[in-house]
Design an enzyme around this catalytic site. Structure first.
Site, PDB file in Angstrom:
ATOM      1  N   ARG A  74      -3.695 -10.433   4.619  1.00 63.90           N
ATOM      2  CA  ARG A  74      -4.069 -10.414   3.202  1.00 63.90           C
ATOM      3  C   ARG A  74      -2.882  -9.863   2.415  1.00 63.90           C
ATOM      4  NH1 ARG A  74      -6.393  -6.899  -0.603  1.00 63.90           N
ATOM      5  NH2 ARG A  74      -7.836  -7.920  -2.047  1.00 63.90           N
ATOM      6  N   LYS A 122       0.809  -1.218   0.000  1.00 61.98           N
ATOM      7  CA  LYS A 122       0.000   0.000   0.000  1.00 61.98           C
ATOM      8  C   LYS A 122       0.841   1.267   0.000  1.00 61.98           C
ATOM      9  CE  LYS A 122      -4.384  -1.884   1.407  1.00 61.98           C
ATOM     10  NZ  LYS A 122      -5.541  -1.845   2.308  1.00 61.98           N
TER      11      LYS A 122
END
Length: 334
Positions: free
Chosen positions: A314, A279
Protein backbone atom coordinates in the site's frame (compact mmCIF):
# COMPACT_ATOMS: atom_id res chain seq x y z
CA UNK A 1 4.29 -24.03 25.07
CA UNK A 2 2.95 -22.98 21.68
CA UNK A 3 5.15 -23.04 18.58
CA UNK A 4 4.93 -20.34 15.91
CA UNK A 5 6.52 -21.06 12.52
CA UNK A 6 8.19 -18.37 10.40
CA UNK A 7 9.42 -19.46 6.96
CA UNK A 8 12.93 -18.23 6.19
CA UNK A 9 12.19 -17.11 2.66
CA UNK A 10 14.51 -16.90 -0.31
CA UNK A 11 14.13 -16.28 -4.03
CA UNK A 12 16.18 -16.68 -7.15
CA UNK A 13 17.51 -19.50 -9.33
CA UNK A 14 19.68 -21.23 -6.70
CA UNK A 15 16.73 -23.18 -5.38
CA UNK A 16 17.83 -26.50 -3.83
CA UNK A 17 15.99 -29.75 -4.37
CA UNK A 18 13.19 -30.20 -1.85
CA UNK A 19 12.65 -26.48 -1.22
CA UNK A 20 9.03 -25.57 -0.54
CA UNK A 21 7.17 -22.82 -2.39
CA UNK A 22 5.38 -20.31 -0.20
CA UNK A 23 1.68 -19.94 -0.99
CA UNK A 24 2.40 -16.51 -2.45
CA UNK A 25 4.28 -18.13 -5.31
CA UNK A 26 7.58 -16.27 -5.83
CA UNK A 27 9.60 -17.24 -2.75
CA UNK A 28 10.71 -20.59 -1.36
CA UNK A 29 12.10 -21.94 1.88
CA UNK A 30 14.01 -24.91 3.23
CA UNK A 31 13.98 -23.94 6.92
CA UNK A 32 11.67 -22.26 9.39
CA UNK A 33 12.29 -20.28 12.53
CA UNK A 34 10.35 -21.60 15.52
CA UNK A 35 9.30 -18.88 17.95
CA UNK A 36 8.02 -19.54 21.48
CA UNK A 37 7.10 -17.10 24.22
CA UNK A 38 9.91 -16.70 26.70
CA UNK A 39 12.32 -18.90 24.75
CA UNK A 40 15.13 -18.36 22.26
CA UNK A 41 14.24 -18.82 18.57
CA UNK A 42 15.18 -22.12 16.95
CA UNK A 43 15.79 -22.88 13.26
CA UNK A 44 14.68 -26.28 11.98
CA UNK A 45 14.32 -27.88 8.54
CA UNK A 46 10.93 -27.22 7.01
CA UNK A 47 10.48 -30.97 6.70
CA UNK A 48 10.42 -31.17 10.51
CA UNK A 49 7.35 -28.95 10.81
CA UNK A 50 3.96 -30.41 11.71
CA UNK A 51 2.15 -31.36 8.51
CA UNK A 52 -0.76 -28.97 9.07
CA UNK A 53 1.57 -26.01 9.63
CA UNK A 54 3.51 -26.86 6.49
CA UNK A 55 0.33 -27.21 4.48
CA UNK A 56 -0.85 -23.75 5.56
CA UNK A 57 2.38 -22.21 4.33
CA UNK A 58 2.50 -23.91 0.94
CA UNK A 59 -1.19 -23.82 -0.04
CA UNK A 60 -1.49 -21.37 -2.97
CA UNK A 61 -3.33 -18.16 -2.12
CA UNK A 62 -6.24 -17.69 -4.53
CA UNK A 63 -6.92 -14.43 -6.34
CA UNK A 64 -8.62 -11.87 -4.12
CA UNK A 65 -10.54 -8.79 -5.25
CA UNK A 66 -9.44 -9.76 -8.76
CA UNK A 67 -5.79 -9.48 -7.72
CA UNK A 68 -3.27 -12.22 -8.49
CA UNK A 69 -1.71 -13.32 -5.20
CA UNK A 70 1.16 -15.18 -6.92
CA UNK A 71 3.03 -11.91 -7.56
CA UNK A 72 3.55 -8.71 -5.55
CA UNK A 73 0.87 -6.11 -6.25
CA UNK A 74 0.67 -2.36 -5.67
CA UNK A 75 -2.25 -0.62 -3.94
CA UNK A 76 -2.26 3.12 -4.60
CA UNK A 77 -3.46 5.34 -1.75
CA UNK A 78 -6.24 7.82 -2.54
CA UNK A 79 -7.04 9.89 0.55
CA UNK A 80 -10.09 12.13 0.13
CA UNK A 81 -9.46 13.66 3.55
CA UNK A 82 -8.41 17.18 4.54
CA UNK A 83 -6.08 15.97 7.31
CA UNK A 84 -4.16 12.80 6.34
CA UNK A 85 -0.58 12.87 7.60
CA UNK A 86 1.10 12.93 4.17
CA UNK A 87 -1.33 14.24 1.54
CA UNK A 88 -4.19 15.73 3.52
CA UNK A 89 -6.32 18.10 1.46
CA UNK A 90 -4.62 17.35 -1.86
CA UNK A 91 -7.41 15.13 -3.17
CA UNK A 92 -10.43 16.08 -1.05
CA UNK A 93 -12.05 17.59 -4.15
CA UNK A 94 -13.77 14.87 -6.23
CA UNK A 95 -12.34 16.06 -9.55
CA UNK A 96 -8.78 16.14 -8.20
CA UNK A 97 -9.29 12.72 -6.61
CA UNK A 98 -10.38 11.28 -9.95
CA UNK A 99 -7.43 12.89 -11.72
CA UNK A 100 -5.05 11.39 -9.17
CA UNK A 101 -6.72 7.99 -9.55
CA UNK A 102 -6.14 8.13 -13.30
CA UNK A 103 -2.49 9.01 -12.74
CA UNK A 104 -1.92 6.12 -10.32
CA UNK A 105 -3.52 3.71 -12.79
CA UNK A 106 -1.21 5.03 -15.52
CA UNK A 107 1.76 4.68 -13.14
CA UNK A 108 1.09 0.99 -12.61
CA UNK A 109 -1.24 0.61 -9.63
CA UNK A 110 -2.96 -2.78 -9.42
CA UNK A 111 -5.61 -1.48 -7.00
CA UNK A 112 -6.74 1.83 -5.51
CA UNK A 113 -7.49 2.29 -1.81
CA UNK A 114 -10.01 5.08 -1.21
CA UNK A 115 -10.29 6.51 2.31
CA UNK A 116 -12.34 9.34 3.76
CA UNK A 117 -11.17 9.33 7.38
CA UNK A 118 -7.62 9.95 8.53
CA UNK A 119 -6.29 7.35 10.98
CA UNK A 120 -3.04 9.16 11.66
CA UNK A 121 -2.05 9.48 15.34
CA UNK A 122 -4.31 12.03 17.01
CA UNK A 123 -6.93 12.09 14.25
CA UNK A 124 -10.55 12.73 15.22
CA UNK A 125 -13.53 10.57 14.27
CA UNK A 126 -15.44 11.55 11.10
CA UNK A 127 -19.22 11.65 10.86
CA UNK A 128 -20.74 8.72 8.92
CA UNK A 129 -22.48 10.89 6.37
CA UNK A 130 -19.37 12.97 5.75
CA UNK A 131 -17.10 9.95 5.34
CA UNK A 132 -19.60 8.41 2.92
CA UNK A 133 -19.82 11.68 0.99
CA UNK A 134 -16.05 11.75 0.66
CA UNK A 135 -15.72 8.19 -0.65
CA UNK A 136 -18.73 6.66 -2.41
CA UNK A 137 -18.99 9.26 -5.23
CA UNK A 138 -15.25 9.01 -5.93
CA UNK A 139 -15.45 5.21 -6.12
CA UNK A 140 -18.44 5.45 -8.41
CA UNK A 141 -16.60 7.90 -10.67
CA UNK A 142 -13.50 5.68 -10.88
CA UNK A 143 -15.61 2.62 -11.57
CA UNK A 144 -17.46 4.42 -14.37
CA UNK A 145 -14.24 4.65 -16.38
CA UNK A 146 -11.98 1.86 -15.08
CA UNK A 147 -12.24 -1.79 -14.07
CA UNK A 148 -9.30 -1.48 -11.64
CA UNK A 149 -9.98 -3.17 -8.29
CA UNK A 150 -10.90 -0.67 -5.55
CA UNK A 151 -10.82 -1.01 -1.78
CA UNK A 152 -12.63 1.15 0.75
CA UNK A 153 -10.47 2.15 3.70
CA UNK A 154 -12.97 2.44 6.55
CA UNK A 155 -13.83 1.16 10.03
CA UNK A 156 -17.55 1.70 9.56
CA UNK A 157 -20.19 -0.64 8.17
CA UNK A 158 -22.39 2.12 6.75
CA UNK A 159 -19.47 3.60 4.80
CA UNK A 160 -18.37 0.16 3.64
CA UNK A 161 -21.86 -0.72 2.40
CA UNK A 162 -22.14 2.51 0.39
CA UNK A 163 -18.69 1.95 -1.09
CA UNK A 164 -19.42 -1.65 -2.08
CA UNK A 165 -22.65 -0.51 -3.73
CA UNK A 166 -20.67 2.17 -5.58
CA UNK A 167 -18.31 -0.45 -7.01
CA UNK A 168 -15.63 -1.19 -4.39
CA UNK A 169 -14.21 -4.73 -4.36
CA UNK A 170 -12.61 -5.00 -0.92
CA UNK A 171 -13.10 -3.64 2.60
CA UNK A 172 -9.87 -2.46 4.23
CA UNK A 173 -10.66 -2.21 7.95
CA UNK A 174 -7.87 -0.79 10.12
CA UNK A 175 -9.89 -1.78 13.21
CA UNK A 176 -10.26 -5.45 12.17
CA UNK A 177 -14.04 -5.45 12.81
CA UNK A 178 -13.68 -4.28 16.43
CA UNK A 179 -14.76 -0.63 16.04
CA UNK A 180 -17.92 -1.68 14.18
CA UNK A 181 -18.52 -5.47 14.17
CA UNK A 182 -21.36 -5.04 11.65
CA UNK A 183 -18.74 -4.36 8.99
CA UNK A 184 -18.16 -8.12 8.90
CA UNK A 185 -21.84 -8.75 8.16
CA UNK A 186 -21.83 -6.13 5.40
CA UNK A 187 -18.72 -7.64 3.83
CA UNK A 188 -20.07 -11.16 4.05
CA UNK A 189 -23.42 -10.15 2.53
CA UNK A 190 -21.63 -8.59 -0.43
CA UNK A 191 -19.41 -11.68 -0.78
CA UNK A 192 -16.46 -9.29 -0.70
CA UNK A 193 -13.01 -9.83 0.78
CA UNK A 194 -11.75 -7.98 3.85
CA UNK A 195 -8.36 -6.85 5.12
CA UNK A 196 -7.93 -7.05 8.90
CA UNK A 197 -5.28 -4.78 10.41
CA UNK A 198 -3.73 -4.80 13.86
CA UNK A 199 -3.90 -1.58 15.85
CA UNK A 200 -3.47 -0.87 19.54
CA UNK A 201 -6.12 1.61 20.72
CA UNK A 202 -7.74 4.22 18.47
CA UNK A 203 -6.09 6.99 16.42
CA UNK A 204 -6.34 9.49 19.28
CA UNK A 205 -4.60 7.24 21.83
CA UNK A 206 -2.66 4.57 19.95
CA UNK A 207 0.78 6.19 20.29
CA UNK A 208 0.45 6.78 24.05
CA UNK A 209 3.34 4.56 25.25
CA UNK A 210 2.28 1.32 23.50
CA UNK A 211 3.50 -1.87 25.21
CA UNK A 212 3.57 -5.56 24.27
CA UNK A 213 4.76 -8.75 25.92
CA UNK A 214 6.17 -9.87 22.55
CA UNK A 215 5.09 -7.60 19.71
CA UNK A 216 5.54 -10.19 16.95
CA UNK A 217 3.59 -12.93 18.71
CA UNK A 218 1.02 -10.53 20.19
CA UNK A 219 0.21 -9.15 16.74
CA UNK A 220 0.06 -12.68 15.33
CA UNK A 221 -2.34 -13.82 18.05
CA UNK A 222 -4.55 -10.76 17.55
CA UNK A 223 -4.78 -11.30 13.80
CA UNK A 224 -5.46 -15.00 14.22
CA UNK A 225 -8.35 -14.19 16.54
CA UNK A 226 -9.71 -11.59 14.10
CA UNK A 227 -9.45 -14.02 11.18
CA UNK A 228 -11.54 -16.46 13.19
CA UNK A 229 -14.05 -13.68 13.95
CA UNK A 230 -14.32 -12.83 10.26
CA UNK A 231 -14.91 -16.46 9.38
CA UNK A 232 -17.61 -16.64 12.08
CA UNK A 233 -19.25 -13.63 10.40
CA UNK A 234 -19.46 -15.58 7.15
CA UNK A 235 -16.29 -14.44 5.36
CA UNK A 236 -14.31 -17.49 4.19
CA UNK A 237 -10.56 -17.70 4.65
CA UNK A 238 -9.94 -17.27 0.94
CA UNK A 239 -11.47 -13.77 1.19
CA UNK A 240 -9.37 -12.57 4.16
CA UNK A 241 -6.03 -10.76 4.13
CA UNK A 242 -4.06 -9.39 7.08
CA UNK A 243 -1.99 -6.28 7.81
CA UNK A 244 0.43 -5.98 10.77
CA UNK A 245 -0.47 -2.30 11.17
CA UNK A 246 2.98 -0.73 11.02
CA UNK A 247 2.83 2.56 12.91
CA UNK A 248 -0.52 1.89 14.56
CA UNK A 249 0.09 1.74 18.30
CA UNK A 250 3.76 0.83 17.92
CA UNK A 251 7.14 2.32 18.71
CA UNK A 252 10.07 2.38 16.30
CA UNK A 253 11.38 -0.81 17.90
CA UNK A 254 7.99 -2.51 17.57
CA UNK A 255 7.78 -1.60 13.88
CA UNK A 256 11.25 -2.94 13.15
CA UNK A 257 10.62 -6.19 15.03
CA UNK A 258 7.46 -6.80 13.00
CA UNK A 259 9.16 -6.00 9.70
CA UNK A 260 12.12 -8.24 10.51
CA UNK A 261 9.82 -11.22 11.14
CA UNK A 262 6.97 -10.30 8.80
CA UNK A 263 6.90 -13.73 7.17
CA UNK A 264 5.47 -15.29 10.33
CA UNK A 265 2.06 -13.95 9.24
CA UNK A 266 2.01 -16.43 6.33
CA UNK A 267 1.25 -19.08 8.95
CA UNK A 268 -2.24 -17.54 9.19
CA UNK A 269 -2.97 -18.81 5.68
CA UNK A 270 -3.84 -15.33 4.35
CA UNK A 271 -2.20 -12.85 1.99
CA UNK A 272 -0.28 -10.03 3.69
CA UNK A 273 -0.89 -6.35 3.01
CA UNK A 274 2.01 -4.10 4.03
CA UNK A 275 1.47 -0.37 4.48
CA UNK A 276 4.63 1.54 5.38
CA UNK A 277 4.54 4.39 2.89
CA UNK A 278 5.98 7.69 4.22
CA UNK A 279 5.41 6.66 7.85
CA UNK A 280 6.99 8.35 10.82
CA UNK A 281 9.45 5.57 11.65
CA UNK A 282 11.01 6.03 8.20
CA UNK A 283 11.47 9.72 8.94
CA UNK A 284 13.00 8.91 12.32
CA UNK A 285 15.55 6.48 10.89
CA UNK A 286 16.32 8.63 7.84
CA UNK A 287 16.24 11.97 9.68
CA UNK A 288 13.55 13.21 7.32
CA UNK A 289 10.77 15.20 9.02
CA UNK A 290 8.78 15.82 5.81
CA UNK A 291 6.48 12.91 4.96
CA UNK A 292 6.49 13.72 1.24
CA UNK A 293 10.30 13.33 1.15
CA UNK A 294 10.28 9.74 2.50
CA UNK A 295 9.77 7.98 -0.83
CA UNK A 296 13.22 6.30 -0.99
CA UNK A 297 12.86 4.86 2.49
CA UNK A 298 9.30 3.78 1.77
CA UNK A 299 10.41 1.89 -1.33
CA UNK A 300 13.28 0.24 0.55
CA UNK A 301 10.97 -1.10 3.27
CA UNK A 302 8.40 -2.19 0.69
CA UNK A 303 11.02 -4.28 -1.13
CA UNK A 304 12.11 -5.82 2.16
CA UNK A 305 8.48 -6.81 2.65
CA UNK A 306 8.31 -8.39 -0.81
CA UNK A 307 11.40 -10.43 0.08
CA UNK A 308 9.35 -11.80 2.98
CA UNK A 309 6.46 -12.66 0.69
CA UNK A 310 4.12 -9.69 1.27
CA UNK A 311 1.56 -9.81 -1.53
CA UNK A 312 0.19 -6.25 -1.47
CA UNK A 313 2.12 -3.00 -1.00
CA UNK A 314 0.00 0.00 0.00
CA UNK A 315 1.86 3.07 -1.27
CA UNK A 316 1.63 6.77 -2.10
CA UNK A 317 4.41 6.70 -4.70
CA UNK A 318 3.08 4.24 -7.26
CA UNK A 319 5.38 4.98 -10.19
CA UNK A 320 8.57 4.80 -8.14
CA UNK A 321 7.45 1.64 -6.34
CA UNK A 322 6.52 -0.02 -9.64
CA UNK A 323 9.94 0.73 -11.10
CA UNK A 324 11.73 -0.50 -7.99
CA UNK A 325 9.64 -3.66 -7.83
CA UNK A 326 10.26 -4.44 -11.50
CA UNK A 327 14.01 -4.12 -11.05
CA UNK A 328 14.04 -5.97 -7.73
CA UNK A 329 12.29 -8.97 -9.23
CA UNK A 330 14.50 -8.93 -12.32
CA UNK A 331 17.80 -8.93 -10.43
CA UNK A 332 16.67 -11.49 -7.84
CA UNK A 333 15.44 -13.84 -10.52
CA UNK A 334 11.87 -13.96 -9.27
Amino acid sequence: MRDYFRPLLQSGPARPEGALTLGGGWTWFTHVEVLRRGAAPEVIPASSMPQDAMQTLVTPRPAMARLDMTRPTIMGILNTTPDSFSDGGQFSDADRALTHARQMIADGADMLDVGGESTRPGAADVDLAEETRRTAPVIQAIRAESAIPISIDTRKSVVAKAALEAGADLVNDVAAMIYDPAIGDVTAAAQAPICLMHARGDPQTMQDAPRYDDVVLDVYDFLQERVQAAMAAGIPLDRIMVDPGIGFGKTLEHNLALLQRLSILHSLGCPILLGVSRKRFIGTLANEPQAQARMPGSVAVALAGVAQGAQILRVHDVKETRQALTLFRAVTGE
